[in-house]
Write a protein that holds these residues in place. Sequence first.
Motif, PDB file in Angstrom:
ATOM      1  N   MET A   1       0.785  -1.199  -0.107  1.00 23.70           N
ATOM      2  CA  MET A   1       0.064  -0.033   0.050  1.00 23.70           C
ATOM      3  C   MET A   1       0.855   1.181  -0.162  1.00 23.70           C
ATOM      4  O   MET A   1       0.419   2.152  -0.552  1.00 23.70           O
ATOM      5  N   LEU A   2       1.969   1.254   0.798  1.00 22.57           N
ATOM      6  CA  LEU A   2       2.721   2.341   0.918  1.00 22.57           C
ATOM      7  C   LEU A   2       3.544   2.679  -0.583  1.00 22.57           C
ATOM      8  O   LEU A   2       3.583   4.090  -0.672  1.00 22.57           O
ATOM      9  N   ALA A   3       3.725   1.983  -1.305  1.00 18.32           N
ATOM     10  CA  ALA A   3       4.073   2.061  -2.725  1.00 18.32           C
ATOM     11  C   ALA A   3       3.320   3.043  -3.380  1.00 18.32           C
ATOM     12  O   ALA A   3       3.906   3.841  -4.279  1.00 18.32           O
ATOM     13  N   SER A   4       2.078   3.200  -3.222  1.00 12.45           N
ATOM     14  CA  SER A   4       1.405   4.095  -4.021  1.00 12.45           C
ATOM     15  C   SER A   4       1.458   5.830  -3.509  1.00 12.45           C
ATOM     16  O   SER A   4       1.007   6.634  -4.461  1.00 12.45           O
ATOM     17  N   PHE A   5       2.444   5.825  -2.444  1.00 12.79           N
ATOM     18  CA  PHE A   5       2.246   7.285  -1.920  1.00 12.79           C
ATOM     19  C   PHE A   5       3.581   8.146  -2.380  1.00 12.79           C
ATOM     20  O   PHE A   5       4.676   7.215  -2.470  1.00 12.79           O
ATOM     21  N   ALA A   7       6.834  10.408  -1.826  1.00  9.22           N
ATOM     22  CA  ALA A   7       7.625  10.362  -0.821  1.00  9.22           C
ATOM     23  C   ALA A   7       7.218  11.326   0.185  1.00  9.22           C
ATOM     24  O   ALA A   7       7.640  11.087   1.527  1.00  9.22           O
ATOM     25  N   GLU A   8       6.896  12.411  -0.093  1.00  8.95           N
ATOM     26  CA  GLU A   8       6.480  13.639   0.682  1.00  8.95           C
ATOM     27  C   GLU A   8       4.871  13.705   1.126  1.00  8.95           C
ATOM     28  O   GLU A   8       4.439  14.772   1.323  1.00  8.95           O
ATOM     29  N   ALA A   9       4.392  12.555   0.835  1.00  7.87           N
ATOM     30  CA  ALA A   9       2.836  12.445   1.049  1.00  7.87           C
ATOM     31  C   ALA A   9       2.294  12.993   2.381  1.00  7.87           C
ATOM     32  O   ALA A   9       3.356  12.691   3.281  1.00  7.87           O
ATOM     33  N   VAL A  10       1.106  13.323   2.573  1.00  8.92           N
ATOM     34  CA  VAL A  10       0.543  13.727   3.583  1.00  8.92           C
ATOM     35  C   VAL A  10      -0.710  12.949   3.992  1.00  8.92           C
ATOM     36  O   VAL A  10      -1.598  12.876   2.763  1.00  8.92           O
ATOM     37  N   ALA A  22       7.684   6.799   6.516  1.00 14.62           N
ATOM     38  CA  ALA A  22       7.714   6.362   7.985  1.00 14.62           C
ATOM     39  C   ALA A  22       6.569   6.661   8.672  1.00 14.62           C
ATOM     40  O   ALA A  22       6.036   5.575   9.305  1.00 14.62           O
ATOM     41  N   GLU A  23       5.969   7.595   8.768  1.00 14.73           N
ATOM     42  CA  GLU A  23       4.663   7.929   9.504  1.00 14.73           C
ATOM     43  C   GLU A  23       3.492   7.342   9.062  1.00 14.73           C
ATOM     44  O   GLU A  23       2.726   6.596   9.797  1.00 14.73           O
ATOM     45  N   ILE A  24       3.217   7.239   7.703  1.00 14.59           N
ATOM     46  CA  ILE A  24       2.054   6.517   6.950  1.00 14.59           C
ATOM     47  C   ILE A  24       2.578   5.101   7.170  1.00 14.59           C
ATOM     48  O   ILE A  24       1.412   4.406   7.291  1.00 14.59           O
ATOM     49  N   ARG A  25       3.610   4.609   7.064  1.00 15.24           N
ATOM     50  CA  ARG A  25       3.790   3.081   7.326  1.00 15.24           C
ATOM     51  C   ARG A  25       3.251   2.547   8.558  1.00 15.24           C
ATOM     52  O   ARG A  25       2.550   1.483   8.624  1.00 15.24           O
TER      53      ARG A  25
END
Length: 86
Positions: A1-5, A7-10, A22-25
Motif C-alpha cells: 500500500m505504501l508504494a502508491s504514496f 515520498a512527501e505525501a501527507v 515512515a509515519e504513513i507506514r
Amino acid sequence: MLASFAAEAVLRDNGAVLRGAAEIRSLLEEAVVGAKAIFTPDTVRHEGGQVVVEGPGHGDFKGSPIRFTYRFTLEDDAIKALEITA
C-alpha cells in the motif's frame, strides 16, 4: 500500500496528520494490517480535483463496520495527499 504514496505525501486521519513514508507506514501497519481492516468501495467520484472513494470498512476495530470516505489528491501517478473520514 505504501508504494502508491509520493515520498512527501501527507495523510490526515481521525485528527492526526502524518507526513512521509515512515509515519504513513506506521498507520498502515497498525490501523489496516493490525486491525485486519477490509474496505469495500461502493462509490467513486471526482470532486474539486480529488478522487473521492466511499464505502464500508470492517475489521478488528471499535465501531466496526464504519462507512469511510477517502479523498485522494494525486500527482505524477502517486498519492500526494489522502484525507480519511468516517
